[in-house]
Design a protein around this motif. Structure first.
Motif, PDB file in Angstrom:
ATOM      1  N   GLN A  65      44.360  55.088  53.081  1.00  0.00           N
ATOM      2  CA  GLN A  65      44.808  55.255  51.699  1.00  0.00           C
ATOM      3  C   GLN A  65      46.329  55.090  51.600  1.00  0.00           C
ATOM      4  O   GLN A  65      47.062  55.286  52.574  1.00  0.00           O
ATOM      5  N   ALA A  66      46.766  54.722  50.415  1.00  0.00           N
ATOM      6  CA  ALA A  66      48.191  54.545  50.141  1.00  0.00           C
ATOM      7  C   ALA A  66      48.660  55.570  49.124  1.00  0.00           C
ATOM      8  O   ALA A  66      47.877  56.050  48.289  1.00  0.00           O
ATOM      9  N   GLU A  78      36.368  55.271  52.874  1.00  0.00           N
ATOM     10  CA  GLU A  78      35.315  54.319  53.227  1.00  0.00           C
ATOM     11  C   GLU A  78      34.639  53.851  51.955  1.00  0.00           C
ATOM     12  O   GLU A  78      34.101  54.650  51.186  1.00  0.00           O
ATOM     13  N   LEU A  79      34.704  52.573  51.739  1.00  0.00           N
ATOM     14  CA  LEU A  79      34.140  51.966  50.544  1.00  0.00           C
ATOM     15  C   LEU A  79      32.748  51.432  50.877  1.00  0.00           C
ATOM     16  O   LEU A  79      32.598  50.431  51.571  1.00  0.00           O
ATOM     17  N   ILE A 100      33.207  35.946  53.659  1.00  0.00           N
ATOM     18  CA  ILE A 100      34.333  36.539  52.938  1.00  0.00           C
ATOM     19  C   ILE A 100      33.826  37.321  51.735  1.00  0.00           C
ATOM     20  O   ILE A 100      32.738  37.063  51.215  1.00  0.00           O
ATOM     21  N   VAL A 101      34.632  38.278  51.304  1.00  0.00           N
ATOM     22  CA  VAL A 101      34.373  39.005  50.063  1.00  0.00           C
ATOM     23  C   VAL A 101      35.716  39.187  49.368  1.00  0.00           C
ATOM     24  O   VAL A 101      36.729  39.475  50.027  1.00  0.00           O
ATOM     25  N   PRO A 102      35.797  38.969  48.055  1.00  0.00           N
ATOM     26  CA  PRO A 102      37.086  39.113  47.362  1.00  0.00           C
ATOM     27  C   PRO A 102      37.557  40.561  47.342  1.00  0.00           C
ATOM     28  O   PRO A 102      36.744  41.491  47.234  1.00  0.00           O
ATOM     29  N   MET A 103      38.856  40.750  47.450  1.00  0.00           N
ATOM     30  CA  MET A 103      39.435  42.093  47.452  1.00  0.00           C
ATOM     31  C   MET A 103      39.483  42.729  46.075  1.00  0.00           C
ATOM     32  O   MET A 103      39.399  43.954  45.949  1.00  0.00           O
ATOM     33  N   ALA A 104      39.645  41.917  45.018  1.00  0.00           N
ATOM     34  CA  ALA A 104      39.875  42.476  43.686  1.00  0.00           C
ATOM     35  C   ALA A 104      38.819  43.500  43.266  1.00  0.00           C
ATOM     36  O   ALA A 104      39.165  44.613  42.835  1.00  0.00           O
ATOM     37  N   PRO A 105      37.511  43.203  43.360  1.00  0.00           N
ATOM     38  CA  PRO A 105      36.523  44.212  42.957  1.00  0.00           C
ATOM     39  C   PRO A 105      36.527  45.445  43.855  1.00  0.00           C
ATOM     40  O   PRO A 105      36.219  46.553  43.402  1.00  0.00           O
ATOM     41  N   LEU A 106      36.890  45.268  45.129  1.00  0.00           N
ATOM     42  CA  LEU A 106      36.959  46.423  46.027  1.00  0.00           C
ATOM     43  C   LEU A 106      38.107  47.347  45.617  1.00  0.00           C
ATOM     44  O   LEU A 106      37.961  48.571  45.604  1.00  0.00           O
ATOM     45  N   GLU A 107      39.246  46.746  45.281  1.00  0.00           N
ATOM     46  CA  GLU A 107      40.390  47.560  44.849  1.00  0.00           C
ATOM     47  C   GLU A 107      40.109  48.241  43.517  1.00  0.00           C
ATOM     48  O   GLU A 107      40.525  49.383  43.297  1.00  0.00           O
ATOM     49  N   ARG A 108      39.371  47.548  42.628  1.00  0.00           N
ATOM     50  CA  ARG A 108      39.008  48.184  41.363  1.00  0.00           C
ATOM     51  C   ARG A 108      38.092  49.373  41.595  1.00  0.00           C
ATOM     52  O   ARG A 108      38.249  50.433  40.973  1.00  0.00           O
ATOM     53  N   GLU A 112      38.958  53.270  40.630  1.00  0.00           N
ATOM     54  CA  GLU A 112      38.101  54.099  39.776  1.00  0.00           C
ATOM     55  C   GLU A 112      37.853  55.474  40.390  1.00  0.00           C
ATOM     56  O   GLU A 112      37.521  56.418  39.687  1.00  0.00           O
ATOM     57  N   GLN A 113      38.011  55.565  41.711  1.00  0.00           N
ATOM     58  CA  GLN A 113      37.855  56.843  42.393  1.00  0.00           C
ATOM     59  C   GLN A 113      39.201  57.505  42.672  1.00  0.00           C
ATOM     60  O   GLN A 113      39.284  58.472  43.431  1.00  0.00           O
TER      61      GLN A 113
END
Length: 275
Positions: A65-66, A78-79, A100-108, A112-113
């Motif tokens: 985490q940041a 853990e996502l 590959i999987v895009p980062m944008a939806p993971l960061e969203r 949200e959490q």
């Protein structure tokens, strides 16, 4: 720890891929974050091997985490990804072991959490062009980052840095494919590890390829000795208790998919979908 050097940043390029396989056993592997500049701006992706995500019952990605742009060392997030195997875009060529999987939806999803993810990108600008590749020597020192045999600093959430050398010239295609070999200790969990040519001093004897770091590729397979005088290449298993590992002897030759194949896969994804 201040993330103020090149190699310290490499510790935050990777994410741990934890999976539950169809037989109920647990596996682990390596993914890493890549940034690519295309016609529609910069996009980020997590890259790993397709054999780590196919035929998996469930899976998740482990991040640090940041807080205010700095890593919270040891603070885990853990996502979990629903329908894990279907979230990944696999290389259209089934012989190329990349996903590959895009980062944008993971960061969203993390946001949200209430969580910010800390990571450093591997920019595709670090991929050597054909001229630079040809300038590399047959024997070059390489560095790779990941979770061999599932080993990592689970308190500080840091991967393992390892060194080796090229075993075939990186400027040539091993067996006619966009791959080359490294002489290094590659173990289960090393699947998906990014491989770099790293020079602390920079420069080369031939006066080319002077950057201190190049992104060379992704570990995908290791060579095993199955019987006397018989060598075979097989995917680096996610499950460190794999029967393949127990019954065969690894000979410390790893197969690396060239980074140009990563770029090609990302560009294919971007042609098909826009964020």
């Amino acid at each position: 720890m201040q993330v103020d050097t090149l190699t310290k940043r490499l510790l935050f390029n990777t994410v741990r891929v934890d999976t539950v396989l169809e037989d109920g056993t647990h596996g682990s592997g390596t993914g890493f974050v890549v940034a690519h500049h295309g016609p529609h701006g910069q996009r980020r992706f997590i890259v790993t091997n397709r054999h780590l995500v196919e035929g998996v019952r469930s899976g998740g990605l482990v991040f640090t985490q940041a807080h205010e742009g700095q890593p919270q060392i040891g603070t885990r997030f853990e996502l979990e990804i629903e329908e894990f195997p279907h979230a990944w875009f696999l290389d259209p060529n089934s012989d190329i072991d990349l996903a590959i999987v895009p980062m944008a939806p993971l960061e969203r999803a993390a946001k949200e959490q209430g969580v910010q993810l800390y990571h450093h990108d591997i920019d595709t600008a670090l991929v050597p062009d054909p001229t630079t590749l040809k300038a590399f020597d047959a024997l070059e020192e390489v560095l790779f980052v990941g979770y061999p045999n599932g080993v990592w600093d689970h308190v500080n959430l840091l991967p393992i840095l390892r060194r080796g050398t090229t075993a075939t010239p990186p400027g040539m295609d091993f067996e006619g494919k966009a791959e080359f070999l490294i002489d290094a200790a590659v173990y289960p969990g090393s699947s998906g590890s990014p491989v770099f040519l790293y020079r602390q001093e920079g420069g080369s004897a031939r006066g080319a390829a002077r950057a201190p770091l190049y992104f060379l590729g992704v570990i995908a397979a290791v060579f095993y000795r199955e019987e006397e005088n018989q060598l075979v290449a097989g995917p680096v298993p996610a499950n460190q208790n794999s029967t393949l590992v127990r019954q065969s002897e690894m000979i410390d030759l790893g197969l690396v998919i060239k980074s140009s194949a990563v770029v090609a896969l990302i560009e294919e994804y971007c042609r098909r979908w826009r964020e």
